[in-house]
Design an enzyme around this catalytic site. Structure first.
Site, short mmCIF file in Angstrom:
data_model
loop_
_atom_site.label_atom_id
_atom_site.label_comp_id
_atom_site.label_asym_id
_atom_site.label_seq_id
_atom_site.Cartn_x
_atom_site.Cartn_y
_atom_site.Cartn_z
N ASP A 208 0.88 -1.16 0.00
CA ASP A 208 0.00 0.00 0.00
C ASP A 208 0.93 1.22 0.00
OD1 ASP A 208 -3.15 0.69 1.72
OD2 ASP A 208 -2.06 1.78 0.14
C1 GLC Z 1 -4.33 4.40 -0.21
C2 GLC Z 1 -5.24 3.21 0.00
C3 GLC Z 1 -5.20 2.23 -1.14
C4 GLC Z 1 -5.01 2.98 -2.43
C5 GLC Z 1 -3.62 3.58 -2.40
C6 GLC Z 1 -3.35 4.44 -3.63
O1 GLC Z 1 -3.72 4.78 0.97
O2 GLC Z 1 -5.09 2.50 1.23
O3 GLC Z 1 -6.44 1.51 -1.13
O4 GLC Z 1 -5.16 2.11 -3.54
O5 GLC Z 1 -3.37 4.33 -1.24
O6 GLC Z 1 -4.20 5.54 -3.63
#
Ligand code: GLC
Length: 731
Positions: free
Chosen positions: A256
């Site tokens: 993430d």
């Molecule tokens: C965010 C989210 C994830 C998302 C990523 C990119 O923090 O937790 O679901 O796809 O970052 O935006």
């Protein structure tokens, strides 16, 4: 001799020809890998911008592009900032939230959804679509419930797998998330989850397991939280042992954004692609910040010094190359499409099927076609919902509001609108959608105006619920209250006092308290329905579509009824120091959702699997293909008849109850379902297969699924609290 040569040559050619696509792909992976330098190898395993990672131009390997999200393709951002780039060609079709998709209980809808949203991602040049999210709803307060698929692992798995295959049919990788145990937003980066193996394997892993084994997902996103003290973006147990070991996942584990915190752990514990690590891409760490990623220069230095060998590096590169060769480099002519009438039709079909009729006393609904005056109330009748909720927020090419949909569906009626309450007057979604709904009136004036408007109306329909503003179904912030926000309860009570035929439409991705529900004869759960919101909700209100959605989660009467009762369970025990680790324990174990309420004999407001229709269905007796289970499976069949006057669809739900287990087991668990469409008077026989897993529990001591001999009841019905027929099976 010549003949022999010819024969061997032909056989060799056939062998080459009969090589599977996978074999050819693996050969390409090895070929590229063997030509790549150390710098090129570390270059493709971390980000080069907010949403992309580098290729290898020397070898003709392109960059890899990712983007959010589960409900539609996010607007382009700046090279490395969350800020939108302000482009004019990235407004999209907005699909319903995934809770709505789950509420369709329709695997074909999930496949349609994936194909449709995946085509928009391909057209926008994305190789990876960052979704679906399948984290189990453990508490109604979790800020991202709306992005997920409810409280039951079987339903979430059955719906996510076809969604994933649909997305990937466009040559775009799905990225199932957030793996794993990310069941709250509060302190999501610092929560360390303790959970027993049985609950982990029976509740929180199955949807991810099905994403891998049946969805054949090409990428998985690690979650921010910790498990057993180690961050889930680089956790040996969840990634190496379970995901890649037990399940045989051959794709890429993507962190993430900002989920990587340690080079050694990222090297050893299966992180294949590092995204979003702290840098603004310009001046953090002075030099080019991407070189400072944990899997960039720090890793390169360890490799050059011989501190680590290339074993893990080559595995990471193989997985990233495989991801590239399955997507942007697959050599197939995928063009995708965007904002097509077909995509609008897809979004509408899913929205229509996901709307849940919660109650309809005295058949208040559907609204009759000759209604003279319809009064529509509530901010959620006009508020754009595509924006908000954080990373799944979207720039809608259009978004028909409920009010617009009702006006279009009842052209001859006088449709009057009153705000009745005010929530967040403005919302700013990554500066691509700023609208101002500010209303100068006081709440009292708004209510007074609403009460005045309803006096001589044929129908009064109130749109309330949540709205994806902060703390109201939004990533990064759990709800702080189970009640409806913005004083809505007062408004609904006042309206119900003067209108015994009030219709309440709840717009949310989570359950909410409804203390006034006994005074309101009709209620719908309407989700965040996307671009076609207005048409979908109007079609159901008008009876043009007969609602067939079923709740993917329970509506408890109050938060006190929930299985989360201690601070240790939620939000966790605060650390001494500010940035420390919050210790949390899922002491409720497997008793989540209906599993809990049934074990505790707590009657919910609306039960898991609940959903009414404008028609009625009668069930015959459930029958089994055999009274004894012979290891490979058993078929449950039941006839269903539409005993009403309008066509409709019923979701036949199959639950399994273990009558003599050696361990504590829930009263029953969902293990099968099928949706059947019936004309008035029509009867069909529904068949559902149950395999051995359907009877098994996870034996943590033996670390395997166990189906014990003995009697089971197979319970078949229209909801978890509406069992119509059952049949006994002996294992
Ligand atoms: C965010 C989210 C994830 C998302 C990523 C990119 O923090 O937790 O679901 O796809 O970052 O935006």
């Amino acid at each position: 001799m010549k003949k022999l040569f010819f024969v061997f040559g032909a056989i060799a050619l056939m062998c080459v020809a009969c090589k599977s696509d996978e074999q050819k792909l693996e050969e390409k992976v090895e070929s590229y890998l063997s030509q790549m330098t150390l710098e090129e190898k570390t270059g493709i395993i971390h980000a080069q911008s907010k949403f992309s990672s580098a290729g290898v131009p020397r070898l003709g390997i392109p960059e890899l592009w990712t983007d959010d999200g589960p409900h539609g393709v996010r607007p382009e951002t700046m090279w490395d900032a969350w800020t939108a780039a302000g482009q004019t060609n990235d407004s999209v079709t907005v699909y319903p939230s995934l809770t709505c998709l789950a509420a369709t209980w329709n695997r074909d809808m999930a496949d349609l959804y994936g194909r449709s949203v995946g085509a928009e991602a391909r057209y926008r040049g994305k190789d990876v679509l960052l979704g679906p999210g399948v984290n189990i709803m453990r508490t109604p307060l979790c800020g991202r419930n709306f992005e997920y698929m409810g409280e039951d692992p079987y339903l979430a798995g059955e719906i996510c797998a076809p969604y994933i295959r649909g997305v990937q049919s466009n040559g775009v990788a799905a990225c199932v998330k957030h793996y794993c145990l990310n069941n709250q937003e509060f302190k999501r980066h610092n929560v360390n989850v303790t959970i027993d193996d049985r609950a982990l394997y029976e509740i929180y892993l199955p949807a991810f397991e099905k994403a891998v084994k049946e969805g054949h997902v090409w990428s998985v996103m690690g979650s921010y939280n910790l498990y057993k003290g180690v961050h889930c973006c680089h956790n040996d147990i969840t990634i190496n042992k379970i995901l890649k070991g037990e399940w045989g996942f051959d794709g890429a584990l993507i962190s993430d954004w900002g989920g990587v915190h340690n080079t050694d752990e990222a090297i050893a514990n299966g992180t294949d692609l590092e995204f979003g690590t702290g840098t603004n891409g310009v001046d953090t760490n002075v030099e080019n910040a991407y070189d400072y990623y944990y899997l960039a220069r720090p890793y390169l230095n360890k490799l050059r010094s011989g501190e680590v060998d290339q074993t893990q590096l080559d595995d990471k590169c193989r997985r990233v190359l495989r991801l590239m060769l399955r997507t942007g480099m697959n050599g197939k002519e995928y063009y995708g499409s965007m904002n097509s009438p077909q995509h609008s039709a897809d979004a509408l079909a899913i929205a229509r099927e996901g709307i849940v009729l919660l109650k309809n006393d005295n058949a208040v609904l559907p609204v009759s076609a000759d209604a003279r005056k319809i009064v529509v109330l509530g901010e959620n009748a006009i508020k754009p919902m595509a924006v908000g909720g954080s990373s799944s927020s979207l720039k809608a090419r259009y978004e028909l509001s409920p009010l617009e949909g009702i006006k279009a569906a009842f052209p001859d009626a006088e449709v009057v609108y009153e705000r009745a309450y005010q929530g967040e007057p403005t919302i700013k979604g990554y500066n691509y959608s700023l609208y101002d709904l500010t209303d100068p009136r006081t709440p009292e004036q708004m209510l007074a105006d609403a009460l005045a408007a309803v006096q001589d109306a044929d129908y009064v329909i109130f749109f309330g619920g949540l709205n994806k503003a902060k703390y109201q179904d939004c990533e990064g912030r759990d709800r702080q209250d189970y009640a409806l926000p913005y004083g809505q309860d007062t408004v609904v009570e006042a309206l119900a006092a003067v209108r015994s035929d009030l219709v309440y439409v709840n717009v949310s991705g989570s359950p909410v308290a409804m203390p006034w529900i006994d005074k309101v004869p009709a209620a719908l759960q309407a989700w965040y329905l996307g671009s076609e919101t207005g048409n979908a909700i109007a079609d159901v209100l008008a009876g043009k579509v007969n609602p067939s959605g079923k709740l993917p989660f329970t509506f408890p009467v109050s938060l006190g009824d929930c299985p989360i009762r201690t601070e240790l369970q939620y939000p966790g025990i605060a650390p001494e120091e500010e940035k420390g680790i919050w210790e949390q324990e899922y002491t409720e174990g497997i008793y989540v959702g209906y599993r809990w309420y049934e074990a505790q004999n707590i009657k919910p407001l609306f039960a898991f699997g609940h959903g009414l229709s404008y028609t009625t269905f009668e069930y015959g007796e459930a029958k089994l293909s055999s009274k004894r289970f012979h290891g490979n499976g058993v078929t449950v069949s039941v006839s269903v008849t539409n005993t009403g006057k309008v066509a409709g669809a019923e979701v036949v739900q199959v639950y399994v109850s273990d009558l003599e287990a050696s361990v504590d087991r829930p009263v029953k668990e969902l293990k099968g379902f099928a949706k059947v469409y019936l004309e008035p008077g029509q009867t069909k026989t529904v068949k559902v297969e149950l395999d051995k897993r359907a009877f098994s529990f996870f034996d943590a001591a033996r670390h395997e699924w166990v189906a014990e001999d003995g009697d089971f009841d197979i319970l078949v019905g229209a909801a978890s609290d509406d069992i119509r027929t059952s049949v006994r099976l002996t294992l």
